[in-house]
Design a protein around this motif. Structure first.
Motif, PDB file in Angstrom:
ATOM      1  N   GLU A 121       0.808  -1.215   0.000  1.00 15.68           N
ATOM      2  CA  GLU A 121       0.000   0.000   0.000  1.00 15.68           C
ATOM      3  C   GLU A 121       0.844   1.269   0.000  1.00 15.68           C
ATOM      4  O   GLU A 121       0.577   2.220  -0.723  1.00 15.68           O
ATOM      5  N   GLY A 122       1.885   1.306   0.813  1.00 18.02           N
ATOM      6  CA  GLY A 122       2.680   2.522   0.943  1.00 18.02           C
ATOM      7  C   GLY A 122       3.531   2.856  -0.257  1.00 18.02           C
ATOM      8  O   GLY A 122       3.999   3.992  -0.389  1.00 18.02           O
ATOM      9  N   ALA A 123       3.752   1.880  -1.136  1.00 20.34           N
ATOM     10  CA  ALA A 123       4.633   2.099  -2.286  1.00 20.34           C
ATOM     11  C   ALA A 123       3.881   2.152  -3.610  1.00 20.34           C
ATOM     12  O   ALA A 123       4.479   2.437  -4.639  1.00 20.34           O
ATOM     13  N   PHE A 124       2.581   1.897  -3.595  1.00 18.97           N
ATOM     14  CA  PHE A 124       1.800   1.806  -4.830  1.00 18.97           C
ATOM     15  C   PHE A 124       1.005   3.090  -5.033  1.00 18.97           C
ATOM     16  O   PHE A 124       0.193   3.479  -4.185  1.00 18.97           O
ATOM     17  N   ILE A 125       1.244   3.749  -6.155  1.00 20.16           N
ATOM     18  CA  ILE A 125       0.531   4.994  -6.493  1.00 20.16           C
ATOM     19  C   ILE A 125      -0.218   4.767  -7.799  1.00 20.16           C
ATOM     20  O   ILE A 125       0.390   4.641  -8.864  1.00 20.16           O
ATOM     21  N   GLU A 126      -1.544   4.700  -7.697  1.00 11.45           N
ATOM     22  CA  GLU A 126      -2.353   4.501  -8.898  1.00 11.45           C
ATOM     23  C   GLU A 126      -2.552   5.843  -9.595  1.00 11.45           C
ATOM     24  O   GLU A 126      -3.025   6.804  -8.986  1.00 11.45           O
ATOM     25  N   VAL A 127      -2.169   5.896 -10.868  1.00 13.07           N
ATOM     26  CA  VAL A 127      -2.253   7.127 -11.659  1.00 13.07           C
ATOM     27  C   VAL A 127      -3.189   6.869 -12.833  1.00 13.07           C
ATOM     28  O   VAL A 127      -2.868   6.093 -13.738  1.00 13.07           O
ATOM     29  N   PHE A 128      -4.338   7.512 -12.807  1.00 14.78           N
ATOM     30  CA  PHE A 128      -5.328   7.348 -13.877  1.00 14.78           C
ATOM     31  C   PHE A 128      -5.045   8.370 -14.968  1.00 14.78           C
ATOM     32  O   PHE A 128      -5.204   9.574 -14.776  1.00 14.78           O
ATOM     33  N   ILE A 129      -4.591   7.881 -16.125  1.00 16.61           N
ATOM     34  CA  ILE A 129      -4.381   8.741 -17.285  1.00 16.61           C
ATOM     35  C   ILE A 129      -5.710   8.762 -18.041  1.00 16.61           C
ATOM     36  O   ILE A 129      -6.072   7.822 -18.737  1.00 16.61           O
ATOM     37  N   ASP A 130      -6.434   9.850 -17.863  1.00 17.24           N
ATOM     38  CA  ASP A 130      -7.840   9.942 -18.258  1.00 17.24           C
ATOM     39  C   ASP A 130      -7.978  10.761 -19.545  1.00 17.24           C
ATOM     40  O   ASP A 130      -7.807  11.978 -19.549  1.00 17.24           O
ATOM     41  N   THR A 131      -8.270  10.047 -20.628  1.00 14.03           N
ATOM     42  CA  THR A 131      -8.540  10.663 -21.927  1.00 14.03           C
ATOM     43  C   THR A 131      -9.820  10.048 -22.457  1.00 14.03           C
ATOM     44  O   THR A 131      -9.965   8.823 -22.434  1.00 14.03           O
ATOM     45  N   PRO A 132     -10.789  10.843 -22.924  1.00 16.32           N
ATOM     46  CA  PRO A 132     -12.042  10.275 -23.432  1.00 16.32           C
ATOM     47  C   PRO A 132     -11.798   9.284 -24.572  1.00 16.32           C
ATOM     48  O   PRO A 132     -10.868   9.443 -25.375  1.00 16.32           O
ATOM     49  N   LEU A 133     -12.662   8.265 -24.619  1.00 11.50           N
ATOM     50  CA  LEU A 133     -12.524   7.223 -25.638  1.00 11.50           C
ATOM     51  C   LEU A 133     -12.510   7.807 -27.043  1.00 11.50           C
ATOM     52  O   LEU A 133     -11.701   7.392 -27.882  1.00 11.50           O
ATOM     53  N   ASP A 134     -13.378   8.790 -27.323  1.00 12.50           N
ATOM     54  CA  ASP A 134     -13.423   9.326 -28.689  1.00 12.50           C
ATOM     55  C   ASP A 134     -12.123  10.015 -29.065  1.00 12.50           C
ATOM     56  O   ASP A 134     -11.688   9.974 -30.217  1.00 12.50           O
ATOM     57  N   GLU A 135     -11.458  10.622 -28.080  1.00 12.36           N
ATOM     58  CA  GLU A 135     -10.160  11.242 -28.345  1.00 12.36           C
ATOM     59  C   GLU A 135      -9.084  10.173 -28.565  1.00 12.36           C
ATOM     60  O   GLU A 135      -8.223  10.321 -29.439  1.00 12.36           O
ATOM     61  N   CYS A 136      -9.140   9.100 -27.777  1.00  8.84           N
ATOM     62  CA  CYS A 136      -8.190   8.001 -27.984  1.00  8.84           C
ATOM     63  C   CYS A 136      -8.349   7.416 -29.386  1.00  8.84           C
ATOM     64  O   CYS A 136      -7.365   7.128 -30.063  1.00  8.84           O
ATOM     65  N   GLU A 137      -9.592   7.270 -29.813  1.00  9.17           N
ATOM     66  CA  GLU A 137      -9.843   6.741 -31.159  1.00  9.17           C
ATOM     67  C   GLU A 137      -9.395   7.721 -32.227  1.00  9.17           C
ATOM     68  O   GLU A 137      -8.904   7.319 -33.292  1.00  9.17           O
ATOM     69  N   ARG A 138      -9.554   8.998 -31.967  1.00  9.25           N
ATOM     70  CA  ARG A 138      -9.097  10.006 -32.934  1.00  9.25           C
ATOM     71  C   ARG A 138      -7.584   9.948 -33.082  1.00  9.25           C
ATOM     72  O   ARG A 138      -7.054   9.995 -34.183  1.00  9.25           O
ATOM     73  N   ARG A 139      -6.891   9.823 -31.952  1.00  4.51           N
ATOM     74  CA  ARG A 139      -5.418   9.743 -31.990  1.00  4.51           C
ATOM     75  C   ARG A 139      -4.980   8.424 -32.636  1.00  4.51           C
ATOM     76  O   ARG A 139      -4.157   8.423 -33.545  1.00  4.51           O
ATOM     77  N   ASP A 140      -5.468   7.326 -32.093  1.00  4.37           N
ATOM     78  CA  ASP A 140      -5.194   5.961 -32.576  1.00  4.37           C
ATOM     79  C   ASP A 140      -3.771   5.810 -33.107  1.00  4.37           C
ATOM     80  O   ASP A 140      -3.567   5.445 -34.281  1.00  4.37           O
ATOM     81  N   PRO A 141      -2.748   6.081 -32.257  1.00  3.60           N
ATOM     82  CA  PRO A 141      -1.367   6.123 -32.756  1.00  3.60           C
ATOM     83  C   PRO A 141      -0.868   4.810 -33.366  1.00  3.60           C
ATOM     84  O   PRO A 141       0.003   4.822 -34.228  1.00  3.60           O
ATOM     85  N   LYS A 142      -1.434   3.685 -32.936  1.00  3.76           N
ATOM     86  CA  LYS A 142      -0.987   2.389 -33.453  1.00  3.76           C
ATOM     87  C   LYS A 142      -1.985   1.783 -34.441  1.00  3.76           C
ATOM     88  O   LYS A 142      -1.778   0.661 -34.913  1.00  3.76           O
ATOM     89  N   GLY A 143      -3.079   2.493 -34.710  1.00  3.46           N
ATOM     90  CA  GLY A 143      -4.090   1.976 -35.617  1.00  3.46           C
ATOM     91  C   GLY A 143      -4.906   0.831 -35.031  1.00  3.46           C
ATOM     92  O   GLY A 143      -5.579   0.097 -35.769  1.00  3.46           O
ATOM     93  N   LEU A 144      -4.880   0.681 -33.706  1.00  5.68           N
ATOM     94  CA  LEU A 144      -5.528  -0.469 -33.069  1.00  5.68           C
ATOM     95  C   LEU A 144      -7.045  -0.320 -32.988  1.00  5.68           C
ATOM     96  O   LEU A 144      -7.780  -1.305 -33.140  1.00  5.68           O
ATOM     97  N   TYR A 145      -7.521   0.889 -32.727  1.00  7.42           N
ATOM     98  CA  TYR A 145      -8.968   1.081 -32.671  1.00  7.42           C
ATOM     99  C   TYR A 145      -9.605   0.786 -34.024  1.00  7.42           C
ATOM    100  O   TYR A 145     -10.662   0.156 -34.112  1.00  7.42           O
ATOM    101  N   ARG A 146      -8.952   1.245 -35.076  1.00  8.34           N
ATOM    102  CA  ARG A 146      -9.461   0.998 -36.421  1.00  8.34           C
ATOM    103  C   ARG A 146      -9.558  -0.507 -36.693  1.00  8.34           C
ATOM    104  O   ARG A 146     -10.577  -0.999 -37.204  1.00  8.34           O
ATOM    105  N   LYS A 147      -8.525  -1.237 -36.284  1.00  6.69           N
ATOM    106  CA  LYS A 147      -8.543  -2.688 -36.475  1.00  6.69           C
ATOM    107  C   LYS A 147      -9.620  -3.341 -35.606  1.00  6.69           C
ATOM    108  O   LYS A 147     -10.319  -4.263 -36.057  1.00  6.69           O
TER     109      LYS A 147
END
Length: 198
Positions: A121-147
């Motif tokens: 517990e004392g060493a674990f820091i949960e970091v939520f990298i929060d980007t809306p799904l539609d923005e992730c799909e727009r970026r789609d840097p690896k083309g994975l959403y399209r596939k």
């Protein structure tokens, strides 16, 4: 299977290693959808820490999938085993006194809780990298959403497999409207505030 194994004590313990490095070790566990910028942010944070003379290690999802976890697929069971392996490796780095950054989708709450329990517990820091799904799909840097939308990738998080956002992350990074230096600064401020950096 482990009945005949005995933990072997060592003289140089975690506290000794941390003292040598002059830092308080921890794991910053980045979680978020594909395309949120986890790897980019993790890399920039590691660079900032290294420039401050800190001892770091970055565990990236794709990189571990190409090595340690290359035998795993993307079923729920394989995802769980992937996170278990990552957590065990991260725990070893914490024991070595390192500041560890992990960048994994880690979509399921139960698996992130398992990682927290393994690392501590004392060493674990949960970091939520929060980007809306539609923005992730727009970026789609690896083309994975399209596939995934074309049916070429099964069990893809956010499309055909669930993502469970953290309920109470230690750090909540909203990427929209914030540039990379500001995000890194937010993370560094947190580490200073909580005593992981001086």
């Amino acid at each position: 299977m482990t009945d005949n194994l005995v933990w072997h004590p060592v003289t140089i313990d975690a506290a000794w290693r941390a003292r040598i490095k002059g830092q308080r070790p921890c794991v910053l566990w980045f979680t978020g959808l594909s395309g949120t910028g986890k790897s980019t942010i993790a890399n920039a944070l590691e660079l900032a820490l290294a420039e401050c003379g800190k001892h770091t290690y970055l565990l990236d999802g794709d990189n571990l999938r190409l090595g340690l976890c290359r035998d795993l697929g993307f079923s729920d069971a394989d995802r769980q085993e992937n996170i278990r392996r990552v957590a065990e490796v991260a725990r070893l780095f914490v024991d070595a006194g390192m500041l560890v950054i992990t960048a994994f989708i880690s979509p399921f709450q139960r698996d992130r809780e398992m990682a927290r329990e393994l690392i501590g517990e004392g060493a674990f820091i949960e970091v939520f990298i929060d980007t809306p799904l539609d923005e992730c799909e727009r970026r789609d840097p690896k083309g994975l959403y399209r596939k995934a939308r074309s049916g070429l990738i099964a069990n893809f998080t956010g499309v055909s497999s669930a993502y469970e956002p953290p309920l109470n992350p230690q750090v909540h990074i909203r990427t929209m409207g914030h540039d990379l230096p500001a995000i890194v600064a937010q993370l560094l401020d947190y580490l200073v505030e909580k005593g992981f950096l001086s």
